[in-house]
Design an enzyme around this catalytic site. Structure first.
Site, PDB file in Angstrom:
ATOM      1  NE  ARG A  28     -25.854  21.181 -47.173  1.00 40.68           N
ATOM      2  CZ  ARG A  28     -25.629  22.272 -47.915  1.00 40.68           C
ATOM      3  NH1 ARG A  28     -26.239  22.414 -49.087  1.00 40.68           N
ATOM      4  NH2 ARG A  28     -24.798  23.212 -47.497  1.00 40.68           N
ATOM      5  CG  ASP A  44     -20.052   7.403 -26.055  1.00 41.70           C
ATOM      6  OD1 ASP A  44     -19.556   8.441 -25.578  1.00 41.70           O
ATOM      7  OD2 ASP A  44     -20.795   7.400 -27.040  1.00 41.70           O
ATOM      8  CG  ASN A  45     -15.222  10.179 -24.670  1.00 40.59           C
ATOM      9  OD1 ASN A  45     -16.319  10.463 -25.154  1.00 40.59           O
ATOM     10  ND2 ASN A  45     -14.086  10.721 -25.077  1.00 40.59           N
ATOM     11  CE  LYS A 103     -16.394  11.614 -39.699  1.00 36.02           C
ATOM     12  NZ  LYS A 103     -16.472  10.522 -38.718  1.00 36.02           N
ATOM     13  CG  LEU A 126     -32.248  23.556 -41.501  1.00 36.18           C
ATOM     14  CD1 LEU A 126     -32.277  25.061 -41.260  1.00 36.18           C
ATOM     15  CD2 LEU A 126     -32.482  23.244 -42.976  1.00 36.18           C
ATOM     16  CB  SER A 157     -19.175  12.815 -43.461  1.00 36.70           C
ATOM     17  OG  SER A 157     -19.827  14.013 -43.772  1.00 36.70           O
ATOM     18  CE1 TYR A 196     -16.764  15.129 -38.464  1.00 43.42           C
ATOM     19  CE2 TYR A 196     -17.634  16.179 -40.452  1.00 43.42           C
ATOM     20  CZ  TYR A 196     -17.678  15.170 -39.502  1.00 43.42           C
ATOM     21  OH  TYR A 196     -18.651  14.190 -39.602  1.00 43.42           O
ATOM     22  CB  THR A 256     -17.970  16.512 -44.976  1.00 45.06           C
ATOM     23  OG1 THR A 256     -17.300  17.756 -44.966  1.00 45.06           O
ATOM     24  CG2 THR A 256     -17.093  15.482 -44.328  1.00 45.06           C
ATOM     25  CG  PHE A 269     -25.750  12.493 -48.558  1.00 45.93           C
ATOM     26  CD1 PHE A 269     -25.061  11.288 -48.755  1.00 45.93           C
ATOM     27  CD2 PHE A 269     -25.504  13.521 -49.428  1.00 45.93           C
ATOM     28  CE1 PHE A 269     -24.169  11.126 -49.821  1.00 45.93           C
ATOM     29  CE2 PHE A 269     -24.627  13.375 -50.502  1.00 45.93           C
ATOM     30  CZ  PHE A 269     -23.963  12.180 -50.690  1.00 45.93           C
TER      31      PHE A 269
HETATM   32  P1  NAD Z   1     -22.538  12.298 -31.592  1.00 47.58           P
HETATM   33  O1  NAD Z   1     -21.611  13.337 -31.108  1.00 47.58           O
HETATM   34  O2  NAD Z   1     -23.959  12.340 -31.150  1.00 47.58           O
HETATM   35  O3  NAD Z   1     -21.952  10.853 -31.274  1.00 47.58           O
HETATM   36  C1  NAD Z   1     -20.567  10.595 -31.202  1.00 47.58           C
HETATM   37  C2  NAD Z   1     -20.320   9.819 -29.917  1.00 47.58           C
HETATM   38  O4  NAD Z   1     -18.927   9.522 -29.816  1.00 47.58           O
HETATM   39  C3  NAD Z   1     -20.703  10.595 -28.660  1.00 47.58           C
HETATM   40  O5  NAD Z   1     -21.507   9.780 -27.830  1.00 47.58           O
HETATM   41  C4  NAD Z   1     -19.359  10.921 -27.989  1.00 47.58           C
HETATM   42  O6  NAD Z   1     -19.476  10.974 -26.596  1.00 47.58           O
HETATM   43  C5  NAD Z   1     -18.504   9.760 -28.477  1.00 47.58           C
HETATM   44  N1  NAD Z   1     -17.061  10.045 -28.542  1.00 47.58           N
HETATM   45  C6  NAD Z   1     -16.434  11.091 -29.134  1.00 47.58           C
HETATM   46  N2  NAD Z   1     -15.102  10.974 -29.005  1.00 47.58           N
HETATM   47  C7  NAD Z   1     -14.874   9.815 -28.325  1.00 47.58           C
HETATM   48  C8  NAD Z   1     -13.704   9.147 -27.883  1.00 47.58           C
HETATM   49  N3  NAD Z   1     -12.487   9.643 -28.088  1.00 47.58           N
HETATM   50  N4  NAD Z   1     -13.826   7.965 -27.229  1.00 47.58           N
HETATM   51  C9  NAD Z   1     -15.079   7.442 -26.994  1.00 47.58           C
HETATM   52  N5  NAD Z   1     -16.211   8.046 -27.367  1.00 47.58           N
HETATM   53  C10 NAD Z   1     -16.118   9.215 -28.032  1.00 47.58           C
HETATM   54  O7  NAD Z   1     -22.461  12.325 -33.201  1.00 47.58           O
HETATM   55  P2  NAD Z   1     -23.360  11.596 -34.290  1.00 47.58           P
HETATM   56  O8  NAD Z   1     -24.139  12.617 -35.014  1.00 47.58           O
HETATM   57  O9  NAD Z   1     -24.049  10.436 -33.695  1.00 47.58           O
HETATM   58  O10 NAD Z   1     -22.211  11.115 -35.291  1.00 47.58           O
HETATM   59  C11 NAD Z   1     -21.654   9.817 -35.223  1.00 47.58           C
HETATM   60  C12 NAD Z   1     -20.584   9.699 -36.286  1.00 47.58           C
HETATM   61  O11 NAD Z   1     -21.158   9.965 -37.566  1.00 47.58           O
HETATM   62  C13 NAD Z   1     -19.425  10.665 -36.111  1.00 47.58           C
HETATM   63  O12 NAD Z   1     -18.232  10.003 -36.453  1.00 47.58           O
HETATM   64  C14 NAD Z   1     -19.741  11.752 -37.118  1.00 47.58           C
HETATM   65  O13 NAD Z   1     -18.576  12.394 -37.561  1.00 47.58           O
HETATM   66  C15 NAD Z   1     -20.400  10.959 -38.241  1.00 47.58           C
HETATM   67  N6  NAD Z   1     -21.291  11.778 -39.067  1.00 47.58           N
HETATM   68  C16 NAD Z   1     -22.290  12.511 -38.477  1.00 47.58           C
HETATM   69  C17 NAD Z   1     -23.105  13.312 -39.273  1.00 47.58           C
HETATM   70  C18 NAD Z   1     -24.190  14.142 -38.644  1.00 47.58           C
HETATM   71  O14 NAD Z   1     -24.639  15.106 -39.289  1.00 47.58           O
HETATM   72  N7  NAD Z   1     -24.663  13.839 -37.452  1.00 47.58           N
HETATM   73  C19 NAD Z   1     -22.915  13.358 -40.667  1.00 47.58           C
HETATM   74  C20 NAD Z   1     -21.909  12.589 -41.228  1.00 47.58           C
HETATM   75  C21 NAD Z   1     -21.096  11.793 -40.422  1.00 47.58           C
HETATM   76  N1  UFG Z   2     -28.724  26.296 -42.402  1.00 47.07           N
HETATM   77  C1  UFG Z   2     -29.384  27.488 -42.203  1.00 47.07           C
HETATM   78  N2  UFG Z   2     -29.513  27.942 -40.923  1.00 47.07           N
HETATM   79  C2  UFG Z   2     -29.029  27.274 -39.840  1.00 47.07           C
HETATM   80  C3  UFG Z   2     -28.356  26.044 -40.063  1.00 47.07           C
HETATM   81  C4  UFG Z   2     -28.211  25.584 -41.353  1.00 47.07           C
HETATM   82  O1  UFG Z   2     -29.833  28.126 -43.149  1.00 47.07           O
HETATM   83  O2  UFG Z   2     -29.170  27.744 -38.703  1.00 47.07           O
HETATM   84  C5  UFG Z   2     -28.605  25.770 -43.783  1.00 47.07           C
HETATM   85  C6  UFG Z   2     -27.183  25.614 -44.263  1.00 47.07           C
HETATM   86  O3  UFG Z   2     -26.709  26.811 -44.819  1.00 47.07           O
HETATM   87  C7  UFG Z   2     -27.341  24.471 -45.279  1.00 47.07           C
HETATM   88  C8  UFG Z   2     -28.470  23.609 -44.706  1.00 47.07           C
HETATM   89  O4  UFG Z   2     -29.158  24.462 -43.797  1.00 47.07           O
HETATM   90  O5  UFG Z   2     -27.779  24.987 -46.510  1.00 47.07           O
HETATM   91  C9  UFG Z   2     -27.967  22.395 -43.936  1.00 47.07           C
HETATM   92  O6  UFG Z   2     -27.021  22.814 -42.949  1.00 47.07           O
HETATM   93  P1  UFG Z   2     -26.553  21.837 -41.762  1.00 47.07           P
HETATM   94  O7  UFG Z   2     -25.628  22.622 -40.909  1.00 47.07           O
HETATM   95  O8  UFG Z   2     -27.732  21.204 -41.123  1.00 47.07           O
HETATM   96  O9  UFG Z   2     -25.797  20.674 -42.536  1.00 47.07           O
HETATM   97  P2  UFG Z   2     -24.539  20.730 -43.526  1.00 47.07           P
HETATM   98  O10 UFG Z   2     -25.008  20.228 -44.857  1.00 47.07           O
HETATM   99  O11 UFG Z   2     -23.868  22.032 -43.495  1.00 47.07           O
HETATM  100  O12 UFG Z   2     -23.536  19.678 -42.846  1.00 47.07           O
HETATM  101  C10 UFG Z   2     -23.974  18.448 -42.232  1.00 47.07           C
HETATM  102  C11 UFG Z   2     -23.019  18.136 -41.088  1.00 47.07           C
HETATM  103  C12 UFG Z   2     -21.637  17.858 -41.640  1.00 47.07           C
HETATM  104  C13 UFG Z   2     -21.722  16.768 -42.659  1.00 47.07           C
HETATM  105  C14 UFG Z   2     -22.707  17.125 -43.753  1.00 47.07           C
HETATM  106  C15 UFG Z   2     -22.867  16.001 -44.730  1.00 47.07           C
HETATM  107  O13 UFG Z   2     -22.963  19.210 -40.178  1.00 47.07           O
HETATM  108  O14 UFG Z   2     -20.799  17.443 -40.609  1.00 47.07           O
HETATM  109  O15 UFG Z   2     -23.977  17.415 -43.172  1.00 47.07           O
HETATM  110  O16 UFG Z   2     -23.158  14.817 -44.071  1.00 47.07           O
HETATM  111  F1  UFG Z   2     -20.520  16.585 -43.225  1.00 47.07           F
END
Ligand code: NAD
Ligand code: UFG
Length: 362
Positions: free
Chosen positions: A244, A40-41, A166, A213, A138, A162, A140, A191
């Protein structure tokens, strides 16, 4: 002949393992008896999360600070110090940037980090002969779905850089598998991950104002922010707010274990390419979540309904049946658990890991 034991003692490289989902998955891997190395960076995380993972697991892991775009580093890590090649039984690939809004203003940063980084990782894995991979995709990739619940065969589209990263990585992985069926790949479409480990020791630690949220609601409940803005009250949903599929991060972590096991059990000659939704199948509105959080925390969460947020969809929740069939996995925790655990994390760590790092303790 003894059956192949995929249940413990395997070596797993976790990219992005210090982050939110990665740290919870490292804990599951350690608790299942695997040997974990994190690369991890730390661009969006802190080492404190992994210290806490070790203390919860009662076992240590190996940490390497480095970037997935550093091919030489990855090659060295994957072939091992004595060129034992391959040095790992699987890679779980979380590393990436994930802020949708930031990806719109800085698309090249997202393509460089997420796409170039993944290409670099896959080249190094190929060279080292490590061909078992779990990838964080995701929901997404479903864009604005025509209907809900969403099954894996629904059409995919990207509405921001983004999401495009993916989508392209999913396609790259399919091409790679077609080129060499020795690959065993799981593309996991998460999700909405929320919540924290039940101990309150590890959780989500967004820097700056949260985009999502649940962390925003938590910060309102603890008094760091005055009120929640509910983005849109006029969606075609039961109460007009966005719906969601919130999934507890501990369930998500166990989904990764189930996916790795399924890959290890797949035939190493014909390989496999799995694509599965990780969700609960339950649609929850913004106001449902606010009410559940108020019950769990005993604190009020004031809110104001404001305009819709650009790019949001009305409703997005999974058909989770394929994960049950292919991985033998289903979620165990409900919305009350998600809120209780998010609140425990928030109230015990009001400033996330930063405070602990500054004071030297939790
Ligand atoms: P996060 O940011 O907490 O974790 C990602 C980690 O990757 C961090 O520790 C960051 O330091 C590290 N990182 C980023 N770029 C790097 C690089 N170039 N080299 C080495 N390390 C690097 O995010 P998370 O919520 O734990 O998400 C993990 C994965 O799941 C991501 O790929 C994200 O896109 C995917 N994902 C997250 C969500 C969400 O809502 N959290 C939803 C769908 C998919
Ligand atoms: N919302 C609010 N107020 C806020 C934040 C969010 O009303 O301050 C609402 C949004 O409009 C949405 C719901 O809460 O209806 C969820 O929003 P999030 O931002 O928590 O999540 P999203 O569904 O928009 O997206 C998340 C991640 C994306 C990922 C997706 C599906 O941010 O990266 O879930 O995994 F792709």
């Amino acid at each position: 002949m003894a059956e192949f034991d995929a249940t413990s003692g395997r070596r797993v490289l976790v990219t992005g393992g210090a982050g939110y989902i990665g740290s919870h998955t490292c804990l599951e891997l350690l608790q299942a008896g695997h040997h974990v190395t994190v690369l991890d960076n730390l661009c969006n995380s802190s080492l404190e999360s992994l210290k806490r993972v070790e203390s919860l697991a009662g076992r240590s892991l190996t940490f390497m600070q480095g970037d997935i775009r550093d091919f030489e580093l990855l090659r060295r890590v994957l072939v091992g110090p004595n060129n034992e090649c391959p040095a790992f039984d699987a890679v779980v690939h979380f590393a990436g940037l994930k802020a949708v809004g930031e990806s719109v203003s800085q698309p090249l940063a997202y393509f460089d980090n997420n796409l170039s980084g993944t290409v670099c990782l896959l080249r190094a894995m190929t060279e080292a002969g490590v061909k078992t991979l779990v990838f964080s995709s995701s929901a997404t990739v479903y864009g604005d779905p025509a209907s809900v619940p969403i099954s894996e065969d629904f059409p995919r589209s990207a509405t921001n850089p983004y999401g495009r990263s993916k989508l392209v990585i999913e396609d790259m992985l399919a091409d790679l598998y077609r080129s060499d069926p020795a690959w065993r790949i799981a593309r996991l479409r998460y999700f909405n991950p929320v919540g924290a480990h039940v101990s309150g020791l590890i959780g989500e630690d967004p820097s700056g104002a949260p985009n999502n949220l649940m962390p925003y609601v938590s910060q309102v409940a603890i008094g760091r922010r005055e009120y929640l803005q509910v983005f849109g009250g006029d969606y075609p949903t039961p109460d007009g707010t966005g719906v969601r599929d919130y999934i507890h991060v501990a369930d998500l972590a166990s989904g990764h274990l189930a996916a790795i096991r399924a890959l290890w059990q797949a035939d190493s000659q014909t390989g496999c390419l799995l694509t599965v939704n990780l969700g609960t199948g339950v649609g929850v509105s913004v106001l449902d979540l606010v009410k559940a959080f108020e019950r769990a925390s005993g604190r009020p969460v004031p809110y104001r309904i404001v305009a819709r947020r650009a790019g949001d969809v009305a409703a997005c929740y999974a058909n989770p049946v394929l994960a049950q069939t292919l991985l033998g996995w289903r979620t165990q925790r409900n919305l009350a658990d998600m809120c209780a655990d998010a609140w425990r994390w928030q109230s015990r760590n009001p400033h996330g890991y930063r405070q602990a790092a500054a004071t030297g303790g939790a």
